[in-house]
Enzyme design. Structure first.
Site, PDB file in Angstrom:
ATOM      1  N   TYR A  48    -131.040  13.149  65.049  1.00 43.20           N
ATOM      2  CA  TYR A  48    -129.938  12.844  64.139  1.00 43.20           C
ATOM      3  C   TYR A  48    -130.274  11.560  63.389  1.00 43.20           C
ATOM      4  O   TYR A  48    -130.815  10.608  63.963  1.00 43.20           O
ATOM      5  CB  TYR A  48    -128.632  12.674  64.917  1.00 43.20           C
ATOM      6  CG  TYR A  48    -127.456  12.351  64.028  1.00 43.20           C
ATOM      7  CD1 TYR A  48    -126.933  13.318  63.172  1.00 43.20           C
ATOM      8  CD2 TYR A  48    -126.871  11.091  64.031  1.00 43.20           C
ATOM      9  CE1 TYR A  48    -125.863  13.023  62.342  1.00 43.20           C
ATOM     10  CE2 TYR A  48    -125.798  10.796  63.210  1.00 43.20           C
ATOM     11  CZ  TYR A  48    -125.295  11.762  62.363  1.00 43.20           C
ATOM     12  OH  TYR A  48    -124.243  11.476  61.539  1.00 43.20           O
ATOM     13  N   ASP A  62    -121.562  -0.194  57.094  1.00 41.90           N
ATOM     14  CA  ASP A  62    -121.476   1.241  56.842  1.00 41.90           C
ATOM     15  C   ASP A  62    -120.268   1.543  55.969  1.00 41.90           C
ATOM     16  O   ASP A  62    -119.269   2.100  56.413  1.00 41.90           O
ATOM     17  CB  ASP A  62    -121.391   1.982  58.178  1.00 41.90           C
ATOM     18  CG  ASP A  62    -121.362   3.496  58.016  1.00 41.90           C
ATOM     19  OD1 ASP A  62    -121.825   3.993  56.973  1.00 41.90           O
ATOM     20  OD2 ASP A  62    -120.859   4.175  58.936  1.00 41.90           O
ATOM     21  N   ASP A  89    -126.832  12.238  57.959  1.00 42.54           N
ATOM     22  CA  ASP A  89    -125.496  11.859  57.515  1.00 42.54           C
ATOM     23  C   ASP A  89    -125.569  11.551  56.022  1.00 42.54           C
ATOM     24  O   ASP A  89    -126.186  10.568  55.609  1.00 42.54           O
ATOM     25  CB  ASP A  89    -125.074  10.618  58.319  1.00 42.54           C
ATOM     26  CG  ASP A  89    -123.743  10.042  57.904  1.00 42.54           C
ATOM     27  OD1 ASP A  89    -123.115  10.555  56.967  1.00 42.54           O
ATOM     28  OD2 ASP A  89    -123.330   9.042  58.537  1.00 42.54           O
ATOM     29  N   ASP A  91    -122.894  10.951  54.163  1.00 45.29           N
ATOM     30  CA  ASP A  91    -121.647  10.276  53.784  1.00 45.29           C
ATOM     31  C   ASP A  91    -120.752  11.216  52.965  1.00 45.29           C
ATOM     32  O   ASP A  91    -120.520  12.345  53.362  1.00 45.29           O
ATOM     33  CB  ASP A  91    -121.945   8.980  53.035  1.00 45.29           C
ATOM     34  CG  ASP A  91    -122.451   7.874  53.966  1.00 45.29           C
ATOM     35  OD1 ASP A  91    -122.268   7.997  55.190  1.00 45.29           O
ATOM     36  OD2 ASP A  91    -123.033   6.902  53.467  1.00 45.29           O
ATOM     37  N   HIS A 116    -124.465  16.537  56.782  1.00 49.73           N
ATOM     38  CA  HIS A 116    -123.010  16.690  56.770  1.00 49.73           C
ATOM     39  C   HIS A 116    -122.414  15.824  55.678  1.00 49.73           C
ATOM     40  O   HIS A 116    -122.901  14.742  55.352  1.00 49.73           O
ATOM     41  CB  HIS A 116    -122.381  16.425  58.140  1.00 49.73           C
ATOM     42  CG  HIS A 116    -122.598  15.054  58.723  1.00 49.73           C
ATOM     43  ND1 HIS A 116    -121.915  13.944  58.304  1.00 49.73           N
ATOM     44  CD2 HIS A 116    -123.387  14.646  59.742  1.00 49.73           C
ATOM     45  CE1 HIS A 116    -122.277  12.900  59.022  1.00 49.73           C
ATOM     46  NE2 HIS A 116    -123.189  13.298  59.900  1.00 49.73           N
ATOM     47  N   GLU A 118    -118.654  14.324  54.352  1.00 48.72           N
ATOM     48  CA  GLU A 118    -117.338  14.009  54.912  1.00 48.72           C
ATOM     49  C   GLU A 118    -116.257  13.976  53.838  1.00 48.72           C
ATOM     50  O   GLU A 118    -116.548  13.989  52.635  1.00 48.72           O
ATOM     51  CB  GLU A 118    -117.392  12.679  55.662  1.00 48.72           C
ATOM     52  CG  GLU A 118    -117.665  11.481  54.788  1.00 48.72           C
ATOM     53  CD  GLU A 118    -118.125  10.274  55.594  1.00 48.72           C
ATOM     54  OE1 GLU A 118    -117.499   9.207  55.436  1.00 48.72           O
ATOM     55  OE2 GLU A 118    -119.097  10.387  56.365  1.00 48.72           O
ATOM     56  N   CYS A 126    -116.933   3.439  58.720  1.00 56.21           N
ATOM     57  CA  CYS A 126    -117.301   4.091  59.967  1.00 56.21           C
ATOM     58  C   CYS A 126    -116.146   4.938  60.471  1.00 56.21           C
ATOM     59  O   CYS A 126    -114.983   4.530  60.430  1.00 56.21           O
ATOM     60  CB  CYS A 126    -117.688   3.039  61.008  1.00 56.21           C
ATOM     61  SG  CYS A 126    -117.891   3.689  62.676  1.00 56.21           S
ATOM     62  N   ARG A 161    -117.811  17.370  57.661  1.00 61.08           N
ATOM     63  CA  ARG A 161    -117.172  16.426  58.573  1.00 61.08           C
ATOM     64  C   ARG A 161    -115.775  16.114  58.055  1.00 61.08           C
ATOM     65  O   ARG A 161    -115.594  15.860  56.855  1.00 61.08           O
ATOM     66  CB  ARG A 161    -117.995  15.138  58.662  1.00 61.08           C
ATOM     67  CG  ARG A 161    -117.260  13.993  59.359  1.00 61.08           C
ATOM     68  CD  ARG A 161    -118.140  12.776  59.522  1.00 61.08           C
ATOM     69  NE  ARG A 161    -117.360  11.550  59.428  1.00 61.08           N
ATOM     70  CZ  ARG A 161    -117.850  10.331  59.607  1.00 61.08           C
ATOM     71  NH1 ARG A 161    -119.139  10.161  59.888  1.00 61.08           N
ATOM     72  NH2 ARG A 161    -117.081   9.265  59.500  1.00 61.08           N
ATOM     73  N   GLU A 191    -114.383  14.478  63.438  1.00 62.25           N
ATOM     74  CA  GLU A 191    -114.647  13.089  63.820  1.00 62.25           C
ATOM     75  C   GLU A 191    -113.489  12.463  64.584  1.00 62.25           C
ATOM     76  O   GLU A 191    -112.312  12.727  64.313  1.00 62.25           O
ATOM     77  CB  GLU A 191    -114.942  12.264  62.565  1.00 62.25           C
ATOM     78  CG  GLU A 191    -115.211  10.788  62.811  1.00 62.25           C
ATOM     79  CD  GLU A 191    -116.450  10.498  63.648  1.00 62.25           C
ATOM     80  OE1 GLU A 191    -116.510  10.974  64.810  1.00 62.25           O
ATOM     81  OE2 GLU A 191    -117.343   9.794  63.158  1.00 62.25           O
ATOM     82  N   ASN A 213    -119.385  13.844  68.372  1.00 63.36           N
ATOM     83  CA  ASN A 213    -119.997  12.538  68.132  1.00 63.36           C
ATOM     84  C   ASN A 213    -119.706  11.618  69.313  1.00 63.36           C
ATOM     85  O   ASN A 213    -118.579  11.182  69.506  1.00 63.36           O
ATOM     86  CB  ASN A 213    -119.433  11.940  66.844  1.00 63.36           C
ATOM     87  CG  ASN A 213    -120.033  10.574  66.522  1.00 63.36           C
ATOM     88  OD1 ASN A 213    -121.006  10.149  67.136  1.00 63.36           O
ATOM     89  ND2 ASN A 213    -119.436   9.893  65.561  1.00 63.36           N
TER      90      ASN A 213
END
Length: 299
Positions: A48, A62, A89, A91, A116, A118, A126, A161, A191, A213
């Site tokens: 990952y 982040d 990721d 974002d 993914h 989101e 985060c 996500r 999440e 996660n």
């Protein structure tokens, strides 16, 4: 030696087959290419690549400051170093739906097995921090549809996500997960679930692979692989764990250097030179020049 022998297309096909097996796949987070190779050496199922880790690697929070170019470039460096599939990721997709579409093709070209996207607003934060905001459902679905439309390799995994659990509750998360699947998402990343019952509730609502996660110091308890398998999860990630371990060791090492004036007291905690050379296959480069590995490293 050099990079993976398996092609990105083969990694994606193998990843899809593994997901279809029903087994829970374990994807620790790699913080650099060498740690990805270590994950493979230790027998895990995949790698990952965390947006939080890539941000931290640049000394940034982040909050969506990394660019598509930075993320795709670093993800390529990590993915090519292992025979395992790597997922990244992405974002919020780095912009509007057209940017999401470009992001998918860039990650395909970088050799990733999937990504993914989101449903947070920009600037994002985060997923285990308070104060998150999510976009409306139409915008969230538009992002996923754009990702699916842009995909060229049908085995490239488009995962959606959703962060809405922390904003509007579990029922909202289940409703959004269903809508994201209807929009074409191959898998769902719910999440910041509060407990195993919440994971199980999402599992009962959708019939696609689900990711759990297990990030430390967050909103979710740290469940075991077996506990997550028992409620029907298909993937589990530990996104920042190796970075946290490495940085913790570095902090303690620097304290030792300050206090003792040398690292001698930390030798037993270090990866030995011989272990490093084995991991990077130093000897294999003799294929090109037999003078490269013509020495012995004492253990």
């Amino acid at each position: 030696m050099l990079y993976a022998q398996k092609t990105p297309a083969d990694k994606r096909a193998d990843f899809r087959a593994a997901l279809a097996s029903g087994e829970l796949l374990r994807f620790p987070g790699a913080f650099n290419p060498l740690s990805a190779r270590l994950i493979e050496q230790k027998g895990f199922d995949g790698v990952y690549i965390s947006g939080a880790v890539l941000s931290a690697d640049l000394g940034l929070p982040d909050i969506g400051l990394t660019t598509l170019t930075e993320v795709a470039g670093r993800a390529k460096q990590i993915a090519r170093m292992t025979e395992l599939p790597a997922i990244v990721d992405a974002d919020t997709g780095f912009g509007e739906p057209m940017n999401v579409a470009r992001s998918v093709q860039e990650m395909e070209d970088a050799g990733l097995a999937g990504l993914h996207i989101e449903d947070q607003v920009n600037p994002k934060r985060c997923g285990h921090l308070d104060g998150k905001q999510v976009v409306d459902q139409g915008t969230a679905l538009q992002r996923i549809r754009a990702a699916v439309d842009a995909r060229r390799d049908p085995n490239f995994l488009i995962m959606a996500r959703t962060d809405i659990r922390a904003v509007d509750g579990l029922d909202a998360a289940i409703d959004r997960a269903k809508a994201l699947v209807d929009a074409g998402a191959d898998a769902i990343f719910p999440e910041a679930m509060a407990d195993l019952d919440e994971f199980a509730a999402v599992r009962g609502a959708v019939d696609v692979p689900l990711l759990a996660n297990m990030t430390e110091f967050g909103k979710s308890d740290l469940f075991t692989v077996q506990q997550l398998a028992d409620v029907g999860m298909n993937l589990v990630i530990w996104p920042v764990s190796l970075l946290r371990l490495a940085m913790g060791a570095a902090m303690r090492g620097l304290d030792e250097l300050t206090d003792a004036g040398s690292f001698t007291g930390k030798l037993g905690e270090m990866q030995h030179r011989s272990e490093l050379y084995e991991l990077i296959d130093y000897e294999g480069y003799n294929h090109f020049d037999t003078s490269i590995f013509n020495f012995t490293v004492a253990r």
